[in-house]
Design a protein around this motif. Structure first.
Motif, PDB file in Angstrom:
ATOM      1  N   ILE A  99      11.682   1.974  -3.010  1.00  0.00           N
ATOM      2  CA  ILE A  99      13.081   2.186  -3.558  1.00  0.00           C
ATOM      3  C   ILE A  99      13.182   2.316  -5.120  1.00  0.00           C
ATOM      4  O   ILE A  99      12.941   0.846  -5.628  1.00  0.00           O
ATOM      5  CB  ILE A  99      14.196   1.347  -2.896  1.00  0.00           C
ATOM      6  N   GLY A 100      13.658   3.064  -5.773  1.00  0.00           N
ATOM      7  CA  GLY A 100      13.804   2.593  -7.113  1.00  0.00           C
ATOM      8  C   GLY A 100      14.219   3.977  -8.099  1.00  0.00           C
ATOM      9  O   GLY A 100      14.941   4.689  -7.490  1.00  0.00           O
ATOM     10  N   THR A 101      13.781   4.097  -9.292  1.00  0.00           N
ATOM     11  CA  THR A 101      14.543   5.071 -10.004  1.00  0.00           C
ATOM     12  C   THR A 101      13.192   6.367 -10.202  1.00  0.00           C
ATOM     13  O   THR A 101      13.617   7.083 -11.003  1.00  0.00           O
ATOM     14  CB  THR A 101      14.738   4.732 -11.436  1.00  0.00           C
ATOM     15  N   GLU A 102      12.059   6.005 -10.093  1.00  0.00           N
ATOM     16  CA  GLU A 102      11.021   6.714 -10.118  1.00  0.00           C
ATOM     17  C   GLU A 102      10.937   7.743  -8.791  1.00  0.00           C
ATOM     18  O   GLU A 102      11.183   7.528  -8.024  1.00  0.00           O
ATOM     19  CB  GLU A 102       9.803   6.100 -10.261  1.00  0.00           C
ATOM     20  N   GLN A 103       9.996   8.924  -9.081  1.00  0.00           N
ATOM     21  CA  GLN A 103       9.678   9.669  -7.976  1.00  0.00           C
ATOM     22  C   GLN A 103       8.812   8.823  -6.757  1.00  0.00           C
ATOM     23  O   GLN A 103       7.698   8.184  -7.266  1.00  0.00           O
ATOM     24  CB  GLN A 103       8.799  10.981  -8.232  1.00  0.00           C
ATOM     25  N   ALA A 104       9.373   8.498  -5.770  1.00  0.00           N
ATOM     26  CA  ALA A 104       8.580   7.780  -4.590  1.00  0.00           C
ATOM     27  C   ALA A 104       7.302   8.392  -4.465  1.00  0.00           C
ATOM     28  O   ALA A 104       6.442   7.351  -3.963  1.00  0.00           O
ATOM     29  CB  ALA A 104       9.530   7.655  -3.590  1.00  0.00           C
ATOM     30  N   ALA A 105       7.165   9.460  -4.098  1.00  0.00           N
ATOM     31  CA  ALA A 105       5.837  10.104  -3.275  1.00  0.00           C
ATOM     32  C   ALA A 105       4.554   9.874  -4.143  1.00  0.00           C
ATOM     33  O   ALA A 105       3.571   9.123  -3.471  1.00  0.00           O
ATOM     34  CB  ALA A 105       5.866  11.608  -3.109  1.00  0.00           C
ATOM     35  N   PRO A 106       4.536   9.949  -5.445  1.00  0.00           N
ATOM     36  CA  PRO A 106       3.422   9.731  -6.123  1.00  0.00           C
ATOM     37  C   PRO A 106       2.998   7.976  -5.966  1.00  0.00           C
ATOM     38  O   PRO A 106       1.812   7.686  -5.753  1.00  0.00           O
ATOM     39  CB  PRO A 106       3.404   9.922  -7.675  1.00  0.00           C
ATOM     40  N   ILE A 107       4.020   7.235  -6.077  1.00  0.00           N
ATOM     41  CA  ILE A 107       3.823   5.683  -6.075  1.00  0.00           C
ATOM     42  C   ILE A 107       3.258   5.615  -4.759  1.00  0.00           C
ATOM     43  O   ILE A 107       2.568   4.481  -4.774  1.00  0.00           O
ATOM     44  CB  ILE A 107       5.318   5.386  -6.418  1.00  0.00           C
ATOM     45  N   ILE A 108       3.922   6.007  -3.816  1.00  0.00           N
ATOM     46  CA  ILE A 108       3.418   5.839  -2.210  1.00  0.00           C
ATOM     47  C   ILE A 108       2.077   6.247  -2.120  1.00  0.00           C
ATOM     48  O   ILE A 108       1.087   5.520  -1.679  1.00  0.00           O
ATOM     49  CB  ILE A 108       4.486   6.208  -1.154  1.00  0.00           C
ATOM     50  N   LEU A 109       1.502   7.344  -2.555  1.00  0.00           N
ATOM     51  CA  LEU A 109       0.211   7.778  -2.574  1.00  0.00           C
ATOM     52  C   LEU A 109      -0.783   6.704  -3.149  1.00  0.00           C
ATOM     53  O   LEU A 109      -1.595   6.490  -2.464  1.00  0.00           O
ATOM     54  CB  LEU A 109       0.211   9.247  -3.136  1.00  0.00           C
ATOM     55  N   ASP A 110      -0.355   6.411  -4.269  1.00  0.00           N
ATOM     56  CA  ASP A 110      -1.137   5.560  -5.126  1.00  0.00           C
ATOM     57  C   ASP A 110      -1.118   4.060  -4.464  1.00  0.00           C
ATOM     58  O   ASP A 110      -2.251   3.352  -4.385  1.00  0.00           O
ATOM     59  CB  ASP A 110      -0.429   5.513  -6.503  1.00  0.00           C
ATOM     60  N   GLY A 111      -0.184   3.713  -3.828  1.00  0.00           N
ATOM     61  CA  GLY A 111      -0.145   2.459  -3.100  1.00  0.00           C
ATOM     62  C   GLY A 111      -1.055   2.560  -1.887  1.00  0.00           C
ATOM     63  O   GLY A 111      -1.866   1.652  -1.430  1.00  0.00           O
ATOM     64  N   LEU A 112      -1.012   3.722  -1.117  1.00  0.00           N
ATOM     65  CA  LEU A 112      -1.729   3.562   0.073  1.00  0.00           C
ATOM     66  C   LEU A 112      -3.300   3.947  -0.170  1.00  0.00           C
ATOM     67  O   LEU A 112      -4.064   3.440   0.510  1.00  0.00           O
ATOM     68  CB  LEU A 112      -1.446   5.207   0.866  1.00  0.00           C
ATOM     69  N   SER A 113      -3.411   4.505  -1.370  1.00  0.00           N
ATOM     70  CA  SER A 113      -4.991   4.431  -1.977  1.00  0.00           C
ATOM     71  C   SER A 113      -5.707   3.082  -2.126  1.00  0.00           C
ATOM     72  O   SER A 113      -6.856   2.834  -1.883  1.00  0.00           O
ATOM     73  CB  SER A 113      -5.058   5.361  -3.285  1.00  0.00           C
ATOM     74  N   LYS A 114      -4.713   2.198  -2.362  1.00  0.00           N
ATOM     75  CA  LYS A 114      -5.071   0.656  -2.745  1.00  0.00           C
ATOM     76  C   LYS A 114      -5.379   0.030  -1.338  1.00  0.00           C
ATOM     77  O   LYS A 114      -5.868  -1.166  -1.283  1.00  0.00           O
ATOM     78  CB  LYS A 114      -4.344  -0.087  -3.401  1.00  0.00           C
ATOM     79  N   LEU A 115      -4.946   0.538  -0.204  1.00  0.00           N
ATOM     80  CA  LEU A 115      -4.960  -0.052   1.144  1.00  0.00           C
ATOM     81  C   LEU A 115      -5.881   0.699   1.876  1.00  0.00           C
ATOM     82  O   LEU A 115      -6.032   0.477   3.201  1.00  0.00           O
ATOM     83  CB  LEU A 115      -3.844   0.118   1.854  1.00  0.00           C
ATOM     84  N   GLU A 116      -6.617   1.590   1.354  1.00  0.00           N
ATOM     85  CA  GLU A 116      -7.644   2.423   2.127  1.00  0.00           C
ATOM     86  C   GLU A 116      -8.833   1.577   2.709  1.00  0.00           C
ATOM     87  O   GLU A 116      -9.227   1.744   3.733  1.00  0.00           O
ATOM     88  CB  GLU A 116      -8.415   3.449   1.046  1.00  0.00           C
ATOM     89  N   TYR A 117      -9.181   0.467   2.002  1.00  0.00           N
ATOM     90  CA  TYR A 117     -10.244  -0.673   2.459  1.00  0.00           C
ATOM     91  C   TYR A 117      -9.853  -0.997   3.948  1.00  0.00           C
ATOM     92  O   TYR A 117     -10.842  -1.541   4.622  1.00  0.00           O
ATOM     93  CB  TYR A 117     -10.246  -1.831   1.617  1.00  0.00           C
TER      94      TYR A 117
END
Ligand code: GLU
Length: 200
Positions: A8-26
């Motif tokens: 939740i914030g002021t930036e577009q959420a979807a790219p941030i969430i995708l990036d975060g999910l990529s860090k959890l791929e392990y």
């Protein structure tokens, strides 16, 4: 167990969430999905396969506008890996979106009880009961945090949950039991994630 990212914030959420999910791929997964609130309603995209499939489907998050949302990578425990069984799951009115890591042990009883009161299940997952249960509690309380609290009381098992509702702009409700879920507090933004790399 796989991954959850909330923003939740002021930036577009979807790219941030995708990036975060990529860090959890392990952590391993078989499908991925996101729910983003566009200011009026919750939009979801989900697909079996690598995160790349979701990235392509959403053009790197570009075609899901909104500054709050939740994302998930799934490791199927109840119901085969499929588009329909991927998270997020929603209630029948499409007003509530839920992502979940873990296992709802008493999902069969809950599913039967909810189906007998008119809930129509679309997936084979244990998770979907949470969306319908929160919806039922929300219709009684009109308070999302309270609805999630009351729903959690009825659930046995391990869970990290992230829940959003159409009526609740800039609000995510999260809760956990025997499954990891962290909160990151930034300037004008909040994160939730299953592990630290997604927040960093
Ligand atoms: N039990 C849930 C399912 O099968 C969540 C699995 C997970 O932790 O990703 O959909």
């Amino acid at each position: 167990m796989c991954g959850i990212v909330g923003y939740i914030g002021t930036e577009q959420a979807a790219p941030i969430i995708l990036d975060g999910l990529s860090k959890l791929e392990y952590r391993g997964y078989d499908s991925a999905g996101m729910a983003i609130f566009d200011g009026e309603k919750i939009n979801t995209r989900k697909a079996v396969g690598r995160l790349k499939v979701l990235e392509n489907l959403t053009r790197g998050g570009e075609n899901m506008k909104g500054t709050s949302g939740i994302g998930h990578t799934r490791w199927a425990t109840h119901g085969a890996p499929s588009d329909i069984n991927s998270h997020p799951h929603m209630n029948n009115a499409g007003t509530i979106a839920v992502v979940h890591n873990g296992i709802i042990e008493n999902y069969k009883e809950l599913r039967e009880e909810l189906a007998s009161t008119g809930c129509v299940f679309r997936s084979q997952t244990d998770t979907e009961v949470v969306a319908h249960l929160v919806a039922r509690k929300y219709s009684q309380t009109k308070d999302l945090a309270e609805a999630v609290r009351l729903a959690a009381k009825k659930i046995d098992g391990a869970y990290a949950l992230c829940v959003m509702h159409n009526d609740c702009k800039n609000k995510l409700v999260i809760t956990k039991r025997n499954a990891p879920l962290l909160v990151g507090i930034g300037e004008n933004e909040l994160f939730a994630a299953s592990d630290v790399p997604a927040i960093i």
